[in-house]
Design an enzyme around this catalytic site. Structure first.
Site, PDB file in Angstrom:
ATOM      1  N   TYR A  45      -0.156  -8.377  12.117  1.00  0.00           N
ATOM      2  CA  TYR A  45       1.117  -8.195  11.416  1.00  0.00           C
ATOM      3  C   TYR A  45       2.092  -9.338  11.725  1.00  0.00           C
ATOM      4  O   TYR A  45       3.127  -9.456  11.063  1.00  0.00           O
ATOM      5  CB  TYR A  45       1.796  -6.867  11.799  1.00  0.00           C
ATOM      6  CG  TYR A  45       1.022  -5.610  11.445  1.00  0.00           C
ATOM      7  CD1 TYR A  45      -0.144  -5.645  10.678  1.00  0.00           C
ATOM      8  CD2 TYR A  45       1.467  -4.368  11.875  1.00  0.00           C
ATOM      9  CE1 TYR A  45      -0.843  -4.483  10.381  1.00  0.00           C
ATOM     10  CE2 TYR A  45       0.776  -3.200  11.566  1.00  0.00           C
ATOM     11  CZ  TYR A  45      -0.384  -3.269  10.824  1.00  0.00           C
ATOM     12  OH  TYR A  45      -1.069  -2.112  10.531  1.00  0.00           O
ATOM     13  N   HIS A 103      -8.854  -3.056  15.233  1.00  0.00           N
ATOM     14  CA  HIS A 103      -8.189  -2.841  13.938  1.00  0.00           C
ATOM     15  C   HIS A 103      -9.192  -2.479  12.827  1.00  0.00           C
ATOM     16  O   HIS A 103      -8.956  -1.568  12.039  1.00  0.00           O
ATOM     17  CB  HIS A 103      -7.408  -4.107  13.562  1.00  0.00           C
ATOM     18  CG  HIS A 103      -6.322  -3.871  12.563  1.00  0.00           C
ATOM     19  ND1 HIS A 103      -5.214  -4.666  12.483  1.00  0.00           N
ATOM     20  CD2 HIS A 103      -6.160  -2.932  11.593  1.00  0.00           C
ATOM     21  CE1 HIS A 103      -4.427  -4.225  11.507  1.00  0.00           C
ATOM     22  NE2 HIS A 103      -4.985  -3.177  10.952  1.00  0.00           N
TER      23      HIS A 103
HETATM   24  N1  LIG Z   1      -4.784   0.466  10.708  1.00  0.00           N
HETATM   25  C1  LIG Z   1      -4.705  -0.065   9.519  1.00  0.00           C
HETATM   26  O1  LIG Z   1      -5.652  -0.682   9.001  1.00  0.00           O
HETATM   27  C2  LIG Z   1      -3.440   0.121   8.716  1.00  0.00           C
HETATM   28  C3  LIG Z   1      -3.442  -0.116   7.327  1.00  0.00           C
HETATM   29  C4  LIG Z   1      -2.256   0.090   6.626  1.00  0.00           C
HETATM   30  C5  LIG Z   1      -1.106   0.510   7.300  1.00  0.00           C
HETATM   31  N2  LIG Z   1      -1.135   0.707   8.657  1.00  0.00           N
HETATM   32  C6  LIG Z   1       0.085   1.131   9.383  1.00  0.00           C
HETATM   33  O2  LIG Z   1       0.654   2.235   8.708  1.00  0.00           O
HETATM   34  C7  LIG Z   1       2.021   1.968   8.429  1.00  0.00           C
HETATM   35  C8  LIG Z   1       2.419   2.720   7.205  1.00  0.00           C
HETATM   36  O3  LIG Z   1       1.761   2.241   6.067  1.00  0.00           O
HETATM   37  P1  LIG Z   1       2.549   1.634   4.837  1.00  0.00           P
HETATM   38  O4  LIG Z   1       3.847   1.087   5.286  1.00  0.00           O
HETATM   39  O5  LIG Z   1       1.649   0.697   4.145  1.00  0.00           O
HETATM   40  O6  LIG Z   1       2.686   2.906   3.889  1.00  0.00           O
HETATM   41  P2  LIG Z   1       3.640   4.186   3.833  1.00  0.00           P
HETATM   42  O7  LIG Z   1       4.383   4.405   5.072  1.00  0.00           O
HETATM   43  O8  LIG Z   1       2.818   5.301   3.264  1.00  0.00           O
HETATM   44  O9  LIG Z   1       4.624   3.749   2.662  1.00  0.00           O
HETATM   45  C9  LIG Z   1       5.645   2.830   2.791  1.00  0.00           C
HETATM   46  C10 LIG Z   1       6.313   2.792   1.430  1.00  0.00           C
HETATM   47  O10 LIG Z   1       6.798   4.097   1.133  1.00  0.00           O
HETATM   48  C11 LIG Z   1       8.183   4.073   0.934  1.00  0.00           C
HETATM   49  N3  LIG Z   1       8.808   5.162   1.689  1.00  0.00           N
HETATM   50  C12 LIG Z   1       8.688   5.417   3.029  1.00  0.00           C
HETATM   51  N4  LIG Z   1       9.437   6.474   3.366  1.00  0.00           N
HETATM   52  C13 LIG Z   1      10.023   6.904   2.224  1.00  0.00           C
HETATM   53  C14 LIG Z   1      10.922   7.962   1.939  1.00  0.00           C
HETATM   54  N5  LIG Z   1      11.336   8.783   2.890  1.00  0.00           N
HETATM   55  N6  LIG Z   1      11.340   8.105   0.652  1.00  0.00           N
HETATM   56  C15 LIG Z   1      10.918   7.273  -0.329  1.00  0.00           C
HETATM   57  N7  LIG Z   1      10.065   6.243  -0.100  1.00  0.00           N
HETATM   58  C16 LIG Z   1       9.637   6.067   1.161  1.00  0.00           C
HETATM   59  C17 LIG Z   1       8.674   2.748   1.444  1.00  0.00           C
HETATM   60  O11 LIG Z   1       9.708   2.281   0.633  1.00  0.00           O
HETATM   61  P3  LIG Z   1      11.196   1.989   1.260  1.00  0.00           P
HETATM   62  O12 LIG Z   1      11.036   0.794   2.150  1.00  0.00           O
HETATM   63  O13 LIG Z   1      12.013   1.766   0.043  1.00  0.00           O
HETATM   64  O14 LIG Z   1      11.586   3.228   2.015  1.00  0.00           O
HETATM   65  C18 LIG Z   1       7.450   1.845   1.346  1.00  0.00           C
HETATM   66  O15 LIG Z   1       7.412   1.250   0.055  1.00  0.00           O
HETATM   67  C19 LIG Z   1       2.075   0.440   8.337  1.00  0.00           C
HETATM   68  O16 LIG Z   1       3.378  -0.056   8.467  1.00  0.00           O
HETATM   69  C20 LIG Z   1       1.173   0.069   9.475  1.00  0.00           C
HETATM   70  O17 LIG Z   1       1.873   0.171  10.714  1.00  0.00           O
HETATM   71  C21 LIG Z   1      -2.278   0.549   9.360  1.00  0.00           C
END
Ligand SMILES: NC(=O)c1ccc[n+]([C@@H]2O[C@H](COP(=O)([O-])OP(=O)(O)OC[C@H]3O[C@@H](n4cnc5c(N)ncnc54)[C@H](OP(=O)(O)O)[C@@H]3O)[C@@H](O)[C@H]2O)c1
Length: 272
Positions: A45, A103
């Site tokens: 990241y 990862h």
């Molecule tokens: N291990 C892996 O391979 C892997 C892969 C992917 C992700 N991850 C981890 O998982 C975390 C989360 O995944 P992600 O960020 O891709 O997806 P997520 O948390 O499902 O979604 C983030 C998106 O949802 C919106 N959102 C979040 N809270 C909200 C709310 N309360 N109301 C409305 N919209 C909301 C955000 O927009 P706004 O900014 O406008 O709120 C953003 O566009 C990552 O940051 C990372 O740390 C790990």
């Protein structure tokens, strides 16, 4: 842990993918101010330095914040596991991570003993309190347990949300004492478009994201939603207070359609 007990992780943590630069550091500091006590980062990241800065500037004792990082795919050669983790810890400004994950599994399964043993050795040296994996399938977890023995893998971080519930994998993890952290718990925001989730949210005076997070927590997962908005960060953390009733949980169970969002062609395993 020093006393031999395994410390549970906060159920709702902060995802940090994309939180780079000064804006990313400020968002992490704001999240700690909102009482987030778990931060999820990764070598890939490019923001471990921001995590270290935010933890330092929060003034909170290091021991109060759970920090997860992940060893990047390019660092799975055994000597690179410890070397790269050393660099991660420097960036994080700490001498240990609470949880260090692989990862993504290497496509060449023959290499698994080498990088898993190297990860265990790093833990034995005190660089990680717990170790685990991410994006591992049932078959890969079985192989990991053959290599490391039972009760070593603390957590498997995988995509889980109402549209990809990953039930077989979660059941295997439960049977083997492996925690599951669900990433993308609000399906990148898509839960807001689902009428069932919206209906449940309206009944509770909550938001669709809160319903998705509460569902995951009640299913026994931990989650790491991310957001650029302070308001969303606050509501996501508050979702831990929301209790869905059994009918609502059943209605969400029916939304599973195997919809996977993260599926990188070059490294994704053969999913369950
Ligand atoms: N291990 C892996 O391979 C892997 C892969 C992917 C992700 N991850 C981890 O998982 C975390 C989360 O995944 P992600 O960020 O891709 O997806 P997520 O948390 O499902 O979604 C983030 C998106 O949802 C919106 N959102 C979040 N809270 C909200 C709310 N309360 N109301 C409305 N919209 C909301 C955000 O927009 P706004 O900014 O406008 O709120 C953003 O566009 C990552 O940051 C990372 O740390 C790990």
């Amino acid at each position: 842990m020093e006393d031999g007990t395994r410390r549970p992780m906060p159920r709702i943590g902060l995802g940090t993918f994309g939180k780079s630069g000064d804006i990313g550091a400020a968002a992490m500091l704001a999240a700690l101010g909102l009482s987030y006590r778990r931060i999820d980062t990764a070598q890939g990241y490019g923001n471990e330095g921001n995590v270290g800065k935010a933890v330092r500037e929060s003034g909170l004792p290091r021991s109060e914040i759970h920090v997860t990082t992940k060893i990047g795919y390019e660092n799975l050669r055994p000597e690179r596991v410890a070397e790269s983790l050393e660099k991660s810890l420097q960036a994080l400004r700490t001498d240990y991570a609470d949880l260090v994950l692989i990862h993504w599994p290497h496509r060449d399964h023959e290499t698994m003993p080498n990088y898993l043993e190297a990860l265990r050795a790093a833990k034995d040296r005190g660089m990680a309190r717990e170790i685990g994996v991410s994006n591992f399938t049932v078959a890969l977890l079985k192989r990991s347990i053959e290599i490391l023995g039972p009760d070593v893998i603390f957590d498997n971080q995988v995509e889980v949300h109402p549209f990809l519930q990953n039930k077989a994998l979660r059941s295997f993890c439960a049977d083997n004492g492996i925690g599951v952290t669900g990433y993308m718990p609000v399906a990148g925001g898509a839960v807001a478009d689902d009428p069932t989730i919206r209906g449940i949210a309206t009944r509770h005076g909550a938001t669709p994201s809160q319903v998705a997070i509460a569902w995951a927590v009640q299913e026994g997962l931990s989650v790491i939603p991310s957001s650029r908005s302070r308001e969303h960060l606050a509501e996501n953390l508050a979702a831990g207070e929301l209790r869905l009733d059994p009918e609502e949980l059943l209605a969400i169970a029916a939304l599973d359609r195997g919809h996977r969002i993260i599926d990188p062609e070059t490294i994704a395993p053969d999913w369950d």
